[in-house]
Design an enzyme around this catalytic site. Structure first.
Site, short mmCIF file in Angstrom:
data_model
loop_
_atom_site.label_atom_id
_atom_site.label_comp_id
_atom_site.label_asym_id
_atom_site.label_seq_id
_atom_site.Cartn_x
_atom_site.Cartn_y
_atom_site.Cartn_z
N ASP A 91 0.80 -1.22 0.00
CA ASP A 91 0.00 0.00 0.00
C ASP A 91 0.83 1.27 0.00
O ASP A 91 2.00 1.28 0.38
CB ASP A 91 -0.96 0.01 1.20
CG ASP A 91 -0.23 -0.12 2.53
OD1 ASP A 91 0.75 -0.88 2.61
OD2 ASP A 91 -0.64 0.54 3.51
N GLU A 149 -0.46 -2.08 5.19
CA GLU A 149 0.45 -2.00 6.33
C GLU A 149 0.34 -0.64 7.02
O GLU A 149 0.45 -0.55 8.24
CB GLU A 149 1.91 -2.24 5.89
CG GLU A 149 2.91 -2.27 7.04
CD GLU A 149 3.34 -0.90 7.52
OE1 GLU A 149 3.52 -0.71 8.74
OE2 GLU A 149 3.49 0.01 6.68
N GLU A 150 0.15 0.42 6.23
CA GLU A 150 0.11 1.77 6.79
C GLU A 150 -1.13 2.00 7.65
O GLU A 150 -1.22 3.00 8.34
CB GLU A 150 0.17 2.82 5.68
CG GLU A 150 1.45 2.79 4.85
CD GLU A 150 2.68 3.27 5.61
OE1 GLU A 150 2.53 3.70 6.78
OE2 GLU A 150 3.78 3.20 5.05
N ARG A 189 19.13 -7.17 13.57
CA ARG A 189 19.41 -7.44 14.97
C ARG A 189 18.43 -8.47 15.50
O ARG A 189 17.31 -8.61 14.99
CB ARG A 189 19.33 -6.15 15.80
CG ARG A 189 17.93 -5.63 16.02
CD ARG A 189 17.88 -4.26 16.67
NE ARG A 189 18.71 -4.13 17.83
CZ ARG A 189 18.35 -4.47 19.07
NH1 ARG A 189 17.17 -5.03 19.27
NH2 ARG A 189 19.17 -4.28 20.08
N HIS A 376 7.72 8.97 4.41
CA HIS A 376 6.47 9.73 4.53
C HIS A 376 6.66 11.20 4.17
O HIS A 376 5.77 12.02 4.41
CB HIS A 376 5.86 9.61 5.94
CG HIS A 376 5.43 8.21 6.28
ND1 HIS A 376 4.43 7.95 7.19
CD2 HIS A 376 5.85 6.99 5.84
CE1 HIS A 376 4.25 6.64 7.29
NE2 HIS A 376 5.11 6.04 6.47
#
Length: 403
Positions: A91, A149-150, A189, A376
């Site tokens: 998206d 996802e956003e 990580r 963004h």
């Protein structure tokens, strides 16, 4: 913050196999097509159609319409073995693009400003390569192209729709193109990589009146200001200093005129933390503070608190897998960035709660080419060399996990 002070690390194209380097022009073409045609969460119909057309052309079995617009594809090796999933989000964002490039968004007010066009492209490149090299791995690769996802989040609906089943997934990996790291670096990580995301809105109800006669009122602005200040004590005095956390009040709306004491005040903000043990704690503590401050002034309140995403927690063994692959693709030690946490959130966290996995950052900023604007931002863009690097990383993870 974009690390523009860091120059791109040396990108050793020799570490990217010839077949993937040859694919680079096609990757750029796919990415630019996706960038020109962005779609918001759960509306990625053309994006899904584009993905499905490619998978069909390559003879890759896949299911469409998973959690509305998601796609799940299966690529089997020549021998039986475990199942590794690769996740790519699709998206875009409600942002008006300001880049003046030939491939700028053609959709008014919608833009790929977070790199998801690159994620889809890397997923497609990986699918293309693996479909032509099935002899290189034993088992199954499941490619998950995820919507939204956003927000409001497509991972949970995809899991509920069975994206991790039939066949059951043994491990999952995913990457995020990351303009906070320079091109040629990889951030990986074990443990917490990204933060939990929780949101709240609060209305404080006082009693309005004349600004010159405050004794007849309950000043909602005064109450709200004390709430904002008191909320900062949660991190300062209630959270273990070893644990990182953020409580941010990003909205404060009240009042209509200079000489009128506001009847009500409206606050909204977000909470971020890495340690999953704090789940539920901030909601409880925030409400205690708001209730106490309001009671002391005779005000009332309404609180709406919502937990959006849990923290992104990488499994140690899967992080070791990605790290070992990264060492073969980028220069070390400069190319590996182990301490790359961010208080940003990601619904990849739901996949990682369900199966062992690793989410990692692939550096994509190149200040020398003015490709270092933050995620963004209306001028966000990235160095497309990173597309081939992403495919190489995924392919090597597949070959190592499904050996």
């Amino acid at each position: 913050m974009v690390l523009t002070s860091l120059a791109p690390a040396t990108v050793d194209l020799a570490s990217i196999r010839l077949q993937i380097r040859t694919l680079q022009p096609q990757l750029v073409e796919w990415r630019r097509h996706l960038h020109q045609n962005p779609e918001l969460g759960f509306r990625e119909h053309r994006t899904a159609e584009f993905i499905s057309q490619k998978l069909t052309a390559w003879g890759i079995e896949h299911q469409t319409g998973v959690a509305e617009t998601g796609i799940v594809a299966l690529i089997t090796g020549t021998r039986s073995g475990p199942v590794l999933a690769i996740r790519a989000d699709m998206d875009a964002l409600p942002i008006q693009e300001q880049n003046q490039v030939p491939y700028r968004s053609q959709q008014d007010g919608v833009m790929h400003a977070c790199g998801h066009d690159g994620h889809v492209t890397i997923g497609l490149g990986t699918a293309y390569y693996l479909s032509h090299h099935r002899e290189a791995f034993a088992g199954t690769v499941k490619l998950i192209f995820q919507p939204a996802e956003e927000g409001p989040g497509g991972a949970k609906p995809m899991i509920a729709a069975g994206a991790l089943q039939n066949p059951d997934v043994d491990g999952i990996i995913g990457l995020h193109l990351w303009n906070n790291l320079p091109l040629g670096t990889i951030g990986v990580r074990s443990g917490a990589l990204m933060a939990a995301v929780e949101l709240f809105r609060c209305t404080i109800q006082g009693k309005g009146g004349h600004g010159a006669i405050p004794q007849q009122t309950i000043d909602s602005i005064v109450v709200g200001a004390q709430v904002v200040t008191a909320l900062q004590t949660i991190v300062a005095r209630n959270v273990n200093p070893i644990d990182s956390a953020v409580v941010t009040v990003g909205e404060f709306h009240a009042g209509t005129a200079k000489n009128i004491i506001a009847d009500s005040a409206h606050l909204a903000g977000t909470v971020r933390y890495f340690n999953p043990e704090y789940e539920g704690y901030f909601k409880q503590r925030i409400e205690q503070i708001i209730a106490g401050v309001c009671q002391s002034h005779g005000a009332t309140y309404e609180l709406d608190y919502h937990s959006l995403y849990p923290p992104v927690i990488n499994h140690p063994e899967m992080a070791d897998l990605v790290r070992s692959v990264a060492e073969a693709v980028v220069e070390t030690p400069a190319g590996l960035v182990p301490e790359c946490q961010t208080m940003g959130g990601e619904d990849m966290s739901f996949f990682l709660q369900a199966v062992p996995g690793c989410y990692f950052f692939l550096g994509s900023a190149n200040p020398a080419r003015d490709l270092a604007y933050p995620h963004h931002h209306p001028r966000f863009d990235f160095d497309e060399i990173t597309l081939g690097m992403g495919v190489e990383l995924f392919v090597r993870c597949v070959e190592k996990f499904l050996k």
